[in-house]
Design an enzyme around this catalytic site. Structure first.
Site, PDB file in Angstrom:
ATOM      1  N   CYS A   1      27.864  56.362  49.157  1.00  0.00           N
ATOM      2  CA  CYS A   1      27.335  57.368  50.290  1.00  0.00           C
ATOM      3  C   CYS A   1      25.843  57.470  50.302  1.00  0.00           C
ATOM      4  O   CYS A   1      25.063  57.019  49.442  1.00  0.00           O
ATOM      5  CB  CYS A   1      27.884  58.698  49.777  1.00  0.00           C
TER       6      CYS A   1
ATOM      7  N   ARG B   1      23.953  50.295  53.147  1.00  0.00           N
ATOM      8  CA  ARG B   1      25.013  50.453  51.871  1.00  0.00           C
ATOM      9  C   ARG B   1      26.416  50.419  52.243  1.00  0.00           C
ATOM     10  O   ARG B   1      27.245  50.814  51.376  1.00  0.00           O
ATOM     11  CB  ARG B   1      24.411  52.019  51.378  1.00  0.00           C
TER      12      ARG B   1
ATOM     13  N   TRP C   1      30.740  56.883  52.212  1.00  0.00           N
ATOM     14  CA  TRP C   1      31.632  55.528  51.779  1.00  0.00           C
ATOM     15  C   TRP C   1      32.851  56.442  51.094  1.00  0.00           C
ATOM     16  O   TRP C   1      32.695  56.792  49.927  1.00  0.00           O
ATOM     17  CB  TRP C   1      30.826  54.777  50.710  1.00  0.00           C
TER      18      TRP C   1
ATOM     19  N   ASN D   1      26.873  62.654  47.210  1.00  0.00           N
ATOM     20  CA  ASN D   1      26.855  61.283  46.869  1.00  0.00           C
ATOM     21  C   ASN D   1      27.512  61.332  45.341  1.00  0.00           C
ATOM     22  O   ASN D   1      26.679  61.840  44.647  1.00  0.00           O
ATOM     23  CB  ASN D   1      25.633  60.431  47.057  1.00  0.00           C
ATOM     24  N   GLY D   2      28.714  60.794  45.296  1.00  0.00           N
ATOM     25  CA  GLY D   2      29.330  60.709  43.960  1.00  0.00           C
ATOM     26  C   GLY D   2      30.987  61.141  43.879  1.00  0.00           C
ATOM     27  O   GLY D   2      31.366  61.161  45.083  1.00  0.00           O
TER      28      GLY D   2
ATOM     29  N   GLU E   1      35.744  30.571  39.348  1.00  0.00           N
ATOM     30  CA  GLU E   1      35.000  31.731  39.918  1.00  0.00           C
ATOM     31  C   GLU E   1      33.670  31.056  39.832  1.00  0.00           C
ATOM     32  O   GLU E   1      32.727  31.130  40.832  1.00  0.00           O
ATOM     33  CB  GLU E   1      35.120  32.994  39.341  1.00  0.00           C
TER      34      GLU E   1
ATOM     35  N   LYS F   1      31.152  30.376  43.058  1.00  0.00           N
ATOM     36  CA  LYS F   1      29.753  31.086  43.216  1.00  0.00           C
ATOM     37  C   LYS F   1      28.455  29.918  43.450  1.00  0.00           C
ATOM     38  O   LYS F   1      27.722  30.141  44.337  1.00  0.00           O
ATOM     39  CB  LYS F   1      29.179  31.755  42.046  1.00  0.00           C
TER      40      LYS F   1
ATOM     41  N   GLU G   1      29.158  28.357  47.101  1.00  0.00           N
ATOM     42  CA  GLU G   1      28.906  28.924  48.295  1.00  0.00           C
ATOM     43  C   GLU G   1      27.578  29.694  48.310  1.00  0.00           C
ATOM     44  O   GLU G   1      27.211  29.963  49.771  1.00  0.00           O
ATOM     45  CB  GLU G   1      30.147  30.335  48.241  1.00  0.00           C
TER      46      GLU G   1
ATOM     47  N   HIS H   1      43.421  13.498  32.607  1.00  0.00           N
ATOM     48  CA  HIS H   1      44.532  12.998  33.620  1.00  0.00           C
ATOM     49  C   HIS H   1      43.818  12.508  34.856  1.00  0.00           C
ATOM     50  O   HIS H   1      44.501  12.651  35.802  1.00  0.00           O
ATOM     51  CB  HIS H   1      45.589  13.976  33.867  1.00  0.00           C
TER      52      HIS H   1
ATOM     53  N   LYS I   1      31.391  37.993  55.104  1.00  0.00           N
ATOM     54  CA  LYS I   1      31.724  38.924  54.136  1.00  0.00           C
ATOM     55  C   LYS I   1      33.308  39.199  54.174  1.00  0.00           C
ATOM     56  O   LYS I   1      33.792  39.557  53.158  1.00  0.00           O
ATOM     57  CB  LYS I   1      31.097  40.094  53.945  1.00  0.00           C
TER      58      LYS I   1
END
Ligand code: AGP
Length: 613
Positions: A2, A30, A78, A104-105, A486, A490, A493, A509, A608
């Site tokens: 937030c 944010r 948020w 916020n929290g 992964e 990274k 991309e 193989h 995104k």
């Protein structure tokens, strides 16, 4: 997370409504789902206006009111408790309508406080939020001294929160408090500000106070008083902000991706500790499966895309080992078209940072239509995947702005372990010793991740040696194979380097035909029980001329002996090592992409959230 903004000045000089809304717009990066503002009008009336959606919705909502004030607080939400809605948006008021707060929290003990306020004081709540509990508590304790009322309320609360408070009975004063969530004070001429973050204030002030934990701030238009946890006034040096607006949004980091890589210790800590009761037992909010429910399942699917899919690969190992049930992991775009076997004995686990990935959502709908129980692991509260699930387990990574997912991945891993522990414990198939080993291991992870992040300069130096490569192989076994996928994604991309990940045992193989002089191979060798075999695979590559970058737990000298470069990770169990192994790969990809001059936060061709097929 937030965003908070507050202004106290003179209505003749400036309108708090304009300044606060402008500040909220600077915090839009944010991520948020609703916004609002509270002022004390010049007639002494407290006015609160709030709307779901973009800040422009709020502006439209108040456009005809000509609101004006010398004091105001505002918020971008948020969501963590309670879906995005007008009612759940901040600011929240107390029952008397005299006090408004922004927050916020997370108030961890909000449920018991809310129960007390309802049952013992007859308070009628207007929202599902933890924040309203704060407002009602302050209102309950208010007897003409807003500072004292805030302190009494804070004494009752546990969690992490920063708050801004105004009161129509004391319109020339603003109170703010910080515990864990960030809070700053802006020092103006005949006015002062509060905010979660520097960008909100940058247009007006460059002299700020950085507020520390458990400190209270009392602001008037020409004075700021900071009190410590014992309510003693403290001196604070002024911090002069030299950043430009864009740098300020990244809190001084060059890119959101690097900022978010560094936010992982906090994200992991919050995703774990807020689901741990005082006895160290995991309490999974949002999951309501009973022992009978769990024993009914004879099939578990984990379905996702991209990085979330890679988290699912680790989830398979974790849930199979901890809950004693077979798990299949599927790429969502494949699952939905292969006519999968699904019925009412199927548990379908969707993983999605955005909660809006169409492939994952469509796969979820297919499984739901066939009778499966839907559990989703999501970062965005109230997103489509969350809304269409039977149970939702939120990652508390906070908004992830960079297209390349980092902190969402590691918090997804944490959720996989917690779900495995929950299922195993609930089914009665997990012994206390194993349970405690995992819980203790998870609690140690934030500091161990931080220890790797402290190697950042060393990893940047390695990137300088490697950034001109055009072909990179990632290899590993077991958990390391899953993490190598992964790591490869990274790198691909954000640096556009062609990279490939393969289970190390599979090299012989066919793929090993590609290894030649100076081929770069990133070898993940953190699984002790597979170490000898992994060292053999490294040697196979090296004898064919490969340049080896080894990733290993400290002290595994056999890996260093056969590597050209080595990145050490702290001691940990094989099972939990993915939380650490991925960090050097994130940093290496970041610095290589930076050296190649790539648009790291917004790579070409990528979004995104992929809301199309
Ligand atoms: C990860 O770095 C990518 N941005 C991408 O693979 C992403 O993980 C994938 O699109 C899934 O997104 P979601 O987690 O929001 O569903």
């Amino acid at each position: 997370m937030c965003g908070i903004v507050g202004f106290i000045g003179d209505a003749k000089d400036a309108n708090a409504v304009d300044i606060v809304i402008e500040g909220l717009k600077k915090l839009e990066y944010r991520g948020y789902d609703s916004s609002g503002i509270a002022i004390v009008e010049q007639n002494g009336q407290l006015v609160v206006r709030k709307k779901k959606g973009r800040i422009s919705n709020l502006e439209e909502f108040i456009a005809d009111e000509n609101l004006r004030s010398g004091i105001g607080i505002g918020h971008t939400r948020w969501a963590t408790h309670g879906e995005p809605s007008d009612a759940n948006a901040h600011p929240h008021m107390d029952a008397s309508g005299r006090i408004a707060i922004v927050h916020n929290g997370i108030v961890e003990n909000y449920a018991e406080l809310k129960k007390e306020l309802i049952e013992e004081h007859g308070i009628e709540f207007r929202s599902e939020t933890d924040t309203e509990v704060i407002a009602q508590l302050i209102g309950l304790y208010y007897d003409g001294d807003i500072e004292a009322a805030v302190h009494k309320a804070i004494e009752r609360m546990t969690g992490a929160y920063s708050i801004g408070v105004i009161c129509s009975e004391e319109p020339n004063k603003m109170v703010a408090y910080r515990k864990d969530s960030p809070l700053i004070v802006g020092l103006g001429s005949n006015c002062n500000f509060i905010a979660s973050d520097i960008p909100a204030l940058l247009r007006h002030v460059r002299q700020i106070y950085l507020i520390e934990n458990n400190e209270t701030v009392i602001l008037t238009k020409n004075n700021v008083k900071i009190l410590d946890s014992q309510l003693r006034e403290v001196h604070r040096d002024v911090f002069n902000v030299t950043w430009d607006a864009e740098a300020a949004e990244k809190e001084g980091y060059d890119h959101f991706m690097l900022k978010e890589i560094h936010e992982q210790p906090k994200g992991i800590r919050e995703t774990v500790t807020r689901r741990m009761d005082d006895d160290g037992n995991i309490v999974l909010d949002g999951i309501n499966m009973t022992k009978e429910d769990l024993e009914k399942f004879d099939r578990v699917y984990i379905v996702a895309c991209g990085t979330a899919y890679h988290a699912g690969l680790i989830g398979k190992f974790a849930i199979e080992k901890l809950a004693g049930i077979s798990v299949e992991v599927d790429i969502a775009s494949e699952f939905r078209y292969r006519d999968p076997f699904v019925n009412d004995r199927t548990l379908f686990i969707a993983i999605s940072q955005s909660g809006e990935t169409l492939d994952t959502l469509a796969a979820l709908r297919e499984a739901k239509q066939k009778g499966a129980r839907i559990l989703s692991v999501v970062n965005v509260v109230g997103s489509s995947v969350a809304r269409e699930s039977d149970d939702v387990f939120y990652t508390w990574a906070g908004p992830e702005i960079a297209v390349a997912s980092t902190k969402a991945y590691t918090t997804q891993l944490v959720c996989m372990y917690l779900i495995g522990l929950y299922m195993g414990r609930t089914k009665g198939v997990l012994d206390d010793e194993t349970y405690k080993k995992y819980v203790d291991g998870l609690l140690e992870m934030p500091e161990k991740v931080q220890e790797i992040l402290r190697q950042e300069n060393r990893i940047e130096a390695l990137a300088k040696k490697l950034y001109k490569r055009n072909n990179v192989f990632f290899i590993g076994r077991g958990n390391d194979a899953a993490v190598s996928y992964e790591g490869s994604l990274k790198l691909k991309e954000i640096s556009y380097i062609n990279s490939f990940a393969i289970a190390a045992g599979e090299l012989k193989h066919g793929t090993i035909a590609l290894i030649e002089q100076d081929t770069l191979v990133v070898a993940l060798a953190t699984q002790d029980r597979l170490l000898d075999k992994m060292v053999s695979n490294i040697q196979e590559c090296r004898t064919r001329g490969a340049y080896i970058v080894g990733i290993a737990k400290k002290g595994r000298d056999s890996v260093e002996e056969h590597s050209d470069d080595i990145i050490w990770i702290p001691e940990c169990s094989d099972e939990l090592s993915p939380l650490l192994t991925v960090i050097p790969l994130q940093l290496l990809s970041y610095f290589i992409a930076k050296l190649r001059g790539c648009d790291i936060d917004k790579p070409k061709n990528l979004a995104k959230s992929v809301t199309v097929e």
